[in-house]
Design an enzyme around this catalytic site. Structure first.
Site, PDB file in Angstrom:
ATOM      1  CE  LYS A  22      -4.051  -0.139   2.172  1.00 47.38           C
ATOM      2  NZ  LYS A  22      -3.903  -1.404   2.813  1.00 47.38           N
ATOM      3  NE  ARG A 116      -7.323   3.195   4.134  1.00 49.66           N
ATOM      4  CZ  ARG A 116      -7.699   4.441   3.923  1.00 49.66           C
ATOM      5  NH1 ARG A 116      -6.790   5.402   3.903  1.00 49.66           N
ATOM      6  NH2 ARG A 116      -8.964   4.744   3.732  1.00 49.66           N
ATOM      7  N   GLY A 131      -7.790  -5.939   3.247  1.00 44.78           N
ATOM      8  CA  GLY A 131      -8.798  -6.246   4.259  1.00 44.78           C
ATOM      9  C   GLY A 131      -8.334  -7.189   5.336  1.00 44.78           C
ATOM     10  CD  GLN A 182      -3.684   8.812   1.837  1.00 51.60           C
ATOM     11  OE1 GLN A 182      -4.236   7.742   2.059  1.00 51.60           O
ATOM     12  NE2 GLN A 182      -3.404   9.220   0.616  1.00 51.60           N
ATOM     13  CD  GLU A 296      -9.334   1.939  -0.900  1.00 48.34           C
ATOM     14  OE1 GLU A 296      -9.424   2.812  -0.017  1.00 48.34           O
ATOM     15  OE2 GLU A 296      -8.868   0.808  -0.699  1.00 48.34           O
ATOM     16  CD  GLN A 308      -3.388   2.044  -1.695  1.00 47.01           C
ATOM     17  OE1 GLN A 308      -2.641   1.829  -2.625  1.00 47.01           O
ATOM     18  NE2 GLN A 308      -2.948   2.476  -0.523  1.00 47.01           N
ATOM     19  CG  HIS A 840     -12.328 -39.723 -23.860  1.00 47.75           C
ATOM     20  ND1 HIS A 840     -12.655 -39.823 -22.525  1.00 47.75           N
ATOM     21  CD2 HIS A 840     -11.867 -40.938 -24.228  1.00 47.75           C
ATOM     22  CE1 HIS A 840     -12.380 -41.049 -22.113  1.00 47.75           C
ATOM     23  NE2 HIS A 840     -11.895 -41.729 -23.113  1.00 47.75           N
TER      24      HIS A 840
END
Length: 882
Positions: A22, A116, A131, A182, A296, A308, A840
């Protein structure tokens, strides 16, 4: 990286090891022109490592984590809580703490922040850890920032993260965690953008989900979102959802869930202009990263911020093309009953064997392209001919109904019709070349006595295989590889020229028997029985021969016990040593001498042959002994032949009772005679091809053995990671790049996990269609290929070497190729995920007279082993009864 904290402007995608996926992606985003990224910094993995190393207990806790049973919820919960509690109560070392505070103040201590996790195995092209760890929003103040960083570190050990790592083969101590801090944006609207349609895979479509408030509500799935889809700056689709709730930041910190006023619930979250502008930004980001992105974003005051971007990891790769045409690629694996990933040598051999679209006989075909470790046929050139547009889907129906329907769907599309060039005409030279075969087919149907056809084909195969063996033994080294390329390039034209007149007549007569029965009698009830036990089918003969082996083995209890624990390396020596082994050995050796070149997925020469792994056949032998009486397989084959003769007689007798019955009866007798005389040749081309592929494999392994002897390769099987031209180069230069082997092994492990589509366009769209069968509610639809209805226990078998079946079970498999034939005498019915009327499994099912439905999507997942099911091979569906 020596510091603990880095500003976004200091990092890029090369910083992965220090700031995680990230963090590296966010840093890279800051270098994309025209993209606004909220400011911030990353707390590097070095900080996490030094933080946990202050604990004397951490290493022991980590070791104990590797020993837990991830399938036990209580054990998992206890271990995860213990790890997290330990880390959340651990002091952050002063140097780390001081760097975080300095960076926070520099970025703006007056702002709120989103905090995050950023794992080193996160947001990568081959794996998404999204996640798995926690996120903290609207965090203000020095102490809250520090506490949230520590909680992020601890969230590396959430229950879901622990399970994900164990299931995907990541060691707990190998995944390190950075933390992204952020600046918060407080948006009116936010959401997710995919620069490729996440449902169809179309790379030309940008798909945007948008909702009010913070994007966390959308990511966590608690709110509905508007959907906007763009292609070339045009809005293709706008779907407005009822947006009843949203998540907003609270002034005092944290977030709150808010009910949206009723008049705003159905208002568009974005204007059309905003959606187009956002899509353009997505394309810029995709171009910068070089792959489709999951982005995102948020909108505040009409300014779009990107918070992101990560690679989309769920898309199937697109076969490479070098023009702007719209191409349709059909799965070669679905047509050949082998959908697993292949190694580079297997791919190279098949591409060399295809005789079309080649710069030279030794080259690899441009019509057969690799993607995701599988091969796809580029049908674009074929579809430029109007006549082939009509006929090709019909041909594919016999191979795989869903593949045929997919092509029909593609041809009807407006974008294909607009892109298709003016209809090409087939050159007279090609028609002239095909005329002798067409005449021979007509002759075989109308008047030729075909009783020698099987013997002619057997003789042809023996002569040509021996000829190829002699040619390859005459040379060595790089010359041998060139000779392999030349032999492969003529293999398919040679066998299909020999067999075309027979197979064409066999298939046409089958269709005529069905069509005329329905026309003259209103039904074709005898059709299913007429195909039973035809003479000369080499695959059926192989199944009968294995039954003979089982009948010899059953008389020796010590041999049966030996087979249950035998291994491939000592198989034959061990068999000699047990009581009764000397009696069984000649029968087994005779079988392997004739059929040892076969195996599952046998079109891929890198897959093991029965000769190399004889234990693959043990389950089939033991199941036969358990469920089939001595000699029963031969008696059932004879009974099938008698049933076919009786069915033919009934059909002819019924026709005699109709107007002009004598004429109709004579025509039908001729068609039945031709069909039964020739349909046994259906398996001969594969039999010829597999013998040649086995010969090629032996020769290549001999050359690989020489490379091992001089230390260039570690073992002969390493040669499988190279194409034929590359092998030629390795032999000539006596050098190999081991990095290539490592890289291709990693790709193969990734490709193995992919599910290949039946068809995919050059835009990346996976076209999905429904089977033609009308099915009862809850039933699984497929293609009916062998008539009748049967109920029984489903035996779901993914690998032949793991097969355990009893008489009367219904075989449920991804596909069946000739290697699966030993299971058919036990099966009461057949269900496969791929296949068509002339593949077959369908042909053998009709020969054995068992109901069969093929092309049932995800059959091996939707049907559980041991469930009672009903297979309707007449109408084409499967019902789960319990």
């Amino acid at each position: 990286m020596k510091k603990y904290v880095y500003d976004f402007s200091e990092i890029d995608r090369s910083s992965l090891a220090g700031v995680g996926g990230k963090g590296a992606n966010l840093g890279e985003l800051c270098h994309v022109p025209g993209i606004a990224v909220p400011g911030g910094f990353c707390v590097a993995t070095k900080a996490y490592r030094d933080f946990v190393n202050t604990s004397a207990e951490f290493a022991a806790l980590l070791k104990s984590l590797a020993l837990i049973n991830a399938e036990s919820p209580e054990e998992l919960k206890t271990a995860g809580q213990r790890m997290r509690a330990h880390l959340e109560n651990l002091d952050i070392p002063a140097p780390i703490l001081q760097e975080i505070i300095r960076a926070w103040r520099k970025t703006g201590s007056q702002h709120a922040y989103a905090i995050r996790s950023s794992a080193t195995a996160e947001d990568l092209p081959g794996a998404s850890f999204a996640g798995q760890q926690d996120t903290f929003l609207n965090i203000e103040g020095e102490q809250n920032i520090l506490d949230s960083v520590r909680k992020c570190w601890a969230s590396l050990f959430t229950d879901r993260a622990i399970v994900y790592r164990q299931k995907n083969g990541f060691e707990h101590d190998q995944v390190l965690l950075a933390v992204v801090v952020q600046r918060m944006v407080f948006p009116e609207v936010s959401g997710i953008m995919f620069t490729a349609d996440p449902v169809t895979g179309n790379r030309k479509i940008v798909s945007i989900d948008a909702s009010f408030g913070l994007g966390e509500a959308l990511v966590s799935g608690i709110v509905s979102a508007d959907l906007y889809q763009m292609k070339s700056d045009k809005l293709l689709k706008k779907q407005i959802a009822r947006k009843e709730t949203a998540i907003y930041a609270r002034p005092e910190g944290g977030t709150v869930r808010v009910e949206i006023q009723s008049e705003r619930q159905t208002a568009p979250a974005l204007s059309d202009e905003q959606a187009v502008r956002l899509a353009r930004m997505g394309r810029s980001i995709e171009e910068h990263f070089g792959s489709p992105q999951d982005i995102e974003w948020c909108l505040a005051g009409n300014e779009i911020f990107i918070v992101q971007s990560r690679p989309v990891t769920t898309l199937y790769p697109v076969p490479p093309v070098h023009d702007n045409k719209l191409h349709l690629f059909a799965s070669f694996g679905h047509a050949q009953m082998m959908t697993e990933a292949m190694k580079p040598l297997g791919i190279s051999v098949l591409r060399t064997a295809v005789p079309f679209s080649k710069s030279s006989p030794r080259a690899e075909s441009g019509l057969l392209l690799e993607a995701g470790g599988r091969l796809f046929l580029d049908t674009t050139q074929l579809l430029e001919y109007p006549q082939l547009r009509k006929r090709l889907p019909e041909i594919l129906f016999n191979v795989d109904e869903l593949l045929g329907r997919t092509m029909q769907e593609f041809i009807r599309r407006e974008d294909f019709r607009e892109a298709a060039p003016p209809g090409k005409k087939v050159k007279f030279a090609l028609v002239k070349k095909a005329f002798p075969t067409a005449f021979a087919i007509l002759r075989n149907i109308l008047y030729r006595e075909n009783y020698r056809a099987i013997d002619e084909m057997n003789r042809f195969i023996t002569e040509k295989v021996n000829e190829n063996r002699a040619k390859l033994q005459e040379v060595s080294g790089a010359d041998r590889i060139m000779q392999i390329q030349e032999r492969l390039s003529v293999m398919l034209p040679m066998v299909f020229a020999a067999v075309g007149q027979y197979m064409g007549a066999a298939i046409i007569t089958y269709k005529l028997i069905e069509g005329l029965s329905k026309k003259w009698l209103g039904d074709a009830v005898e059709l299913g029985s007429i195909s039973k036990s035809p003479p000369g089918n080499v695959t059926t003969e192989m199944g009968l021969a294995l039954g003979d082996v089982a009948d010899v083995v059953r008389n020796h209890p010590a041999v049966i016990e030996y087979l249950k624990q035998a291994n491939d390396a000592t198989f034959w020596e061990g068999l000699k040593a047990v009581p009764g082994g000397e009696d069984v050995l000649p029968v087994c050796l005779s079988f392997f001498e004739r059929y040892g070149m076969r195996g599952t997925g046998e079109i891929d020469i890198t897959r093991p042959r029965w000769r190399e792994v004889p234990t693959q056949l043990v389950p089939a032998i033991l199941s036969h002994i358990k469920s089939v009486r001595p000699g029963q397989h031969r008696l059932e084959f004879l009974a099938g032949r008698q049933e076919a003769e009786l069915a033919a007689a009934r059909l002819v007798a019924r026709l005699r009772q109709t107007p002009r019955g004598g004429f109709k009866a004579r025509r039908m007798q001729r068609l039945i005679k031709v069909h039964r005389s020739l349909i046994g040749i259906r398996e001969h081309p594969k039999y010829f091809i597999v013998q040649n592929l086995d010969l090629v494999k032996q020769i290549i392994l001999q050359e690989a053995g020489k490379l091992v002897a001089v230390g260039i390769l570690k073992n002969p099987q390493e040669i499988f990671w190279f194409s034929l031209p590359e092998i030629k180069e390795i032999i000539a230069t006596q050098r190999v790049d081991r990095r290539v082997i490592t890289k291709r092994q990693e790709k193969f492990r990734h490709d193995e996990k992919l599910t290949p589509p039946r068809a995919i366009t050059s835009e990346g769209e996976i076209i999905t269609v429904k089977p033609g069968a009308q099915v009862p509610p809850g039933a699984l639809a497929g293609s009916p290929v062998s008539a009748g209805t049967v109920e029984g226990r489903a035996r779901v078998i993914l690998k032949l070497e793991e097969a355990k079946m009893d008489q009367g079970d219904i075989l449920v498999a991804p596909y069946t190729d000739p290697a699966w034939t030993p299971l058919f005498p036990l099966a009461a019915g057949l269900v496969t995920e791929v296949g068509g009327l002339m593949t077959h499994g369908a042909v053998v099912a009709r020969e054995y007279g068992i109901p069969a439905v093929v092309g049932v999507d995800n059959a091996t997942r939707n049907i559980k082993d041991g469930q009672k099911i009903r297979v309707d091979g007449t109408r084409g569906f499967v019902e789960i009864l319990e």
